[in-house]
Design a protein around this motif. Structure first.
Motif, PDB file in Angstrom:
ATOM      1  N   SER A 107     -61.089  12.227 -77.177  1.00  0.00           N
ATOM      2  CA  SER A 107     -60.606  13.463 -76.556  1.00  0.00           C
ATOM      3  C   SER A 107     -61.753  14.292 -75.988  1.00  0.00           C
ATOM      4  CB  SER A 107     -59.790  14.287 -77.550  1.00  0.00           C
ATOM      5  OG  SER A 107     -60.568  14.647 -78.666  1.00  0.00           O
ATOM      6  N   GLU A 108     -62.913  14.285 -76.636  1.00  0.00           N
ATOM      7  CA  GLU A 108     -64.074  15.014 -76.118  1.00  0.00           C
ATOM      8  C   GLU A 108     -64.566  14.401 -74.812  1.00  0.00           C
ATOM      9  OE1 GLU A 108     -66.261  16.610 -80.157  1.00  0.00           O
ATOM     10  OE2 GLU A 108     -66.615  14.550 -79.526  1.00  0.00           O
ATOM     11  N   VAL A 109     -64.639  13.084 -74.768  1.00  0.00           N
ATOM     12  CA  VAL A 109     -65.086  12.409 -73.551  1.00  0.00           C
ATOM     13  C   VAL A 109     -64.082  12.631 -72.425  1.00  0.00           C
ATOM     14  CG1 VAL A 109     -65.678  10.187 -72.519  1.00  0.00           C
ATOM     15  CG2 VAL A 109     -66.361  10.681 -74.862  1.00  0.00           C
ATOM     16  N   ALA A 110     -62.798  12.561 -72.742  1.00  0.00           N
ATOM     17  CA  ALA A 110     -61.763  12.798 -71.734  1.00  0.00           C
ATOM     18  C   ALA A 110     -61.881  14.202 -71.159  1.00  0.00           C
ATOM     19  CB  ALA A 110     -60.379  12.583 -72.348  1.00  0.00           C
ATOM     20  N   ALA A 111     -62.186  15.185 -71.983  1.00  0.00           N
ATOM     21  CA  ALA A 111     -62.348  16.559 -71.505  1.00  0.00           C
ATOM     22  C   ALA A 111     -63.556  16.685 -70.584  1.00  0.00           C
ATOM     23  CB  ALA A 111     -62.475  17.504 -72.688  1.00  0.00           C
ATOM     24  N   ILE A 112     -64.651  16.030 -70.923  1.00  0.00           N
ATOM     25  CA  ILE A 112     -65.847  16.068 -70.086  1.00  0.00           C
ATOM     26  C   ILE A 112     -65.569  15.437 -68.730  1.00  0.00           C
ATOM     27  CG2 ILE A 112     -68.163  15.073 -69.800  1.00  0.00           C
ATOM     28  CD1 ILE A 112     -68.552  15.511 -72.795  1.00  0.00           C
ATOM     29  N   LEU A 113     -64.827  14.325 -68.733  1.00  0.00           N
ATOM     30  CA  LEU A 113     -64.538  13.606 -67.494  1.00  0.00           C
ATOM     31  C   LEU A 113     -63.328  14.161 -66.747  1.00  0.00           C
ATOM     32  CD1 LEU A 113     -65.096   9.940 -68.713  1.00  0.00           C
ATOM     33  CD2 LEU A 113     -66.708  11.442 -67.519  1.00  0.00           C
ATOM     34  N   ASN A 114     -62.663  15.125 -67.347  1.00  0.00           N
ATOM     35  CA  ASN A 114     -61.461  15.722 -66.767  1.00  0.00           C
ATOM     36  C   ASN A 114     -60.369  14.670 -66.564  1.00  0.00           C
ATOM     37  OD1 ASN A 114     -59.989  17.934 -65.922  1.00  0.00           O
ATOM     38  ND2 ASN A 114     -60.555  17.664 -63.784  1.00  0.00           N
ATOM     39  N   MET A 115     -60.194  13.822 -67.552  1.00  0.00           N
ATOM     40  CA  MET A 115     -59.176  12.770 -67.557  1.00  0.00           C
ATOM     41  C   MET A 115     -58.356  12.904 -68.827  1.00  0.00           C
ATOM     42  SD  MET A 115     -59.530  10.972 -64.898  1.00  0.00           S
ATOM     43  CE  MET A 115     -60.663  10.594 -63.607  1.00  0.00           C
ATOM     44  N   SER A 116     -57.245  12.188 -68.872  1.00  0.00           N
ATOM     45  CA  SER A 116     -56.407  12.215 -70.067  1.00  0.00           C
ATOM     46  C   SER A 116     -56.929  11.206 -71.090  1.00  0.00           C
ATOM     47  CB  SER A 116     -54.964  11.874 -69.714  1.00  0.00           C
ATOM     48  OG  SER A 116     -54.878  10.534 -69.275  1.00  0.00           O
ATOM     49  N   THR A 117     -56.527  11.389 -72.338  1.00  0.00           N
ATOM     50  CA  THR A 117     -56.948  10.448 -73.370  1.00  0.00           C
ATOM     51  C   THR A 117     -56.316   9.080 -73.136  1.00  0.00           C
ATOM     52  OG1 THR A 117     -55.210  11.268 -74.823  1.00  0.00           O
ATOM     53  CG2 THR A 117     -57.412  12.153 -75.157  1.00  0.00           C
ATOM     54  N   SER A 118     -55.102   9.039 -72.594  1.00  0.00           N
ATOM     55  CA  SER A 118     -54.477   7.739 -72.313  1.00  0.00           C
ATOM     56  C   SER A 118     -55.263   6.998 -71.236  1.00  0.00           C
ATOM     57  CB  SER A 118     -53.020   7.897 -71.905  1.00  0.00           C
ATOM     58  OG  SER A 118     -52.905   8.670 -70.740  1.00  0.00           O
ATOM     59  N   TRP A 119     -55.807   7.725 -70.256  1.00  0.00           N
ATOM     60  CA  TRP A 119     -56.655   7.095 -69.241  1.00  0.00           C
ATOM     61  C   TRP A 119     -57.887   6.495 -69.897  1.00  0.00           C
ATOM     62  CZ3 TRP A 119     -61.691   7.612 -67.693  1.00  0.00           C
ATOM     63  CH2 TRP A 119     -62.044   6.945 -66.526  1.00  0.00           C
ATOM     64  N   MET A 120     -58.460   7.223 -70.840  1.00  0.00           N
ATOM     65  CA  MET A 120     -59.652   6.739 -71.535  1.00  0.00           C
ATOM     66  C   MET A 120     -59.364   5.422 -72.241  1.00  0.00           C
ATOM     67  SD  MET A 120     -62.358   8.597 -71.168  1.00  0.00           S
ATOM     68  CE  MET A 120     -63.319   7.929 -72.504  1.00  0.00           C
ATOM     69  N   TYR A 121     -58.234   5.344 -72.925  1.00  0.00           N
ATOM     70  CA  TYR A 121     -57.913   4.122 -73.660  1.00  0.00           C
ATOM     71  C   TYR A 121     -57.644   2.952 -72.713  1.00  0.00           C
ATOM     72  CZ  TYR A 121     -57.597   6.707 -78.027  1.00  0.00           C
ATOM     73  OH  TYR A 121     -57.885   7.457 -79.131  1.00  0.00           O
ATOM     74  N   LYS A 122     -57.039   3.214 -71.564  1.00  0.00           N
ATOM     75  CA  LYS A 122     -56.661   2.140 -70.642  1.00  0.00           C
ATOM     76  C   LYS A 122     -57.774   1.730 -69.689  1.00  0.00           C
ATOM     77  CE  LYS A 122     -51.842   3.571 -70.545  1.00  0.00           C
ATOM     78  NZ  LYS A 122     -50.804   4.176 -69.726  1.00  0.00           N
ATOM     79  N   GLU A 123     -58.501   2.684 -69.116  1.00  0.00           N
ATOM     80  CA  GLU A 123     -59.384   2.403 -67.994  1.00  0.00           C
ATOM     81  C   GLU A 123     -60.881   2.488 -68.273  1.00  0.00           C
ATOM     82  OE1 GLU A 123     -58.106   1.327 -65.144  1.00  0.00           O
ATOM     83  OE2 GLU A 123     -56.084   1.589 -65.915  1.00  0.00           O
ATOM     84  N   ALA A 124     -61.285   3.192 -69.293  1.00  0.00           N
ATOM     85  CA  ALA A 124     -62.710   3.448 -69.502  1.00  0.00           C
ATOM     86  C   ALA A 124     -63.522   2.164 -69.657  1.00  0.00           C
ATOM     87  CB  ALA A 124     -62.912   4.351 -70.710  1.00  0.00           C
ATOM     88  N   ALA A 125     -63.033   1.225 -70.415  1.00  0.00           N
ATOM     89  CA  ALA A 125     -63.780  -0.017 -70.618  1.00  0.00           C
ATOM     90  C   ALA A 125     -63.934  -0.799 -69.320  1.00  0.00           C
ATOM     91  CB  ALA A 125     -63.095  -0.873 -71.669  1.00  0.00           C
ATOM     92  N   LYS A 126     -62.930  -0.747 -68.466  1.00  0.00           N
ATOM     93  CA  LYS A 126     -63.001  -1.442 -67.175  1.00  0.00           C
ATOM     94  C   LYS A 126     -64.103  -0.867 -66.296  1.00  0.00           C
ATOM     95  CE  LYS A 126     -58.045  -2.273 -67.142  1.00  0.00           C
ATOM     96  NZ  LYS A 126     -56.789  -1.941 -66.461  1.00  0.00           N
ATOM     97  N   LEU A 127     -64.387   0.417 -66.461  1.00  0.00           N
ATOM     98  CA  LEU A 127     -65.391   1.092 -65.645  1.00  0.00           C
ATOM     99  C   LEU A 127     -66.782   1.067 -66.265  1.00  0.00           C
ATOM    100  CD1 LEU A 127     -63.288   4.177 -64.554  1.00  0.00           C
ATOM    101  CD2 LEU A 127     -63.823   2.141 -63.219  1.00  0.00           C
ATOM    102  N   GLY A 128     -66.888   0.524 -67.448  1.00  0.00           N
ATOM    103  CA  GLY A 128     -68.203   0.393 -68.071  1.00  0.00           C
ATOM    104  C   GLY A 128     -68.485   1.382 -69.183  1.00  0.00           C
TER     105      GLY A 128
END
Length: 56
Positions: free
Chosen positions: A4-25
């Motif tokens: 949730s902290e990383v999602a707030a920094i990136l201005n993204m949702s936590t669900s986006w973090m779980y789904k897409e973050a690994a794909k982006l590195g």
């Protein structure tokens, strides 16, 4: 940092973090097992990734 902290920094949702973050590195570190496992991120890796995304 937790998801949730990383999602707030990136201005993204936590669900986006779980789904897409690994794909982006953005590599998370899973602590625990099963559904209650926490995914944590290293602050230095997040800011290094952000620096790489910068448009020159």
């Amino acid at each position: 940092m937790d998801t949730s902290e990383v999602a707030a920094i990136l201005n993204m949702s936590t669900s986006w973090m779980y789904k897409e973050a690994a794909k982006l590195g953005l590599r998370g570190y899973k602590l625990g097992r099963g559904r209650n496992a926490k995914v944590l991120y290293k602050r230095s890796e997040i800011f290094r990734w952000l620096e790489q995304q910068r448009i020159h």
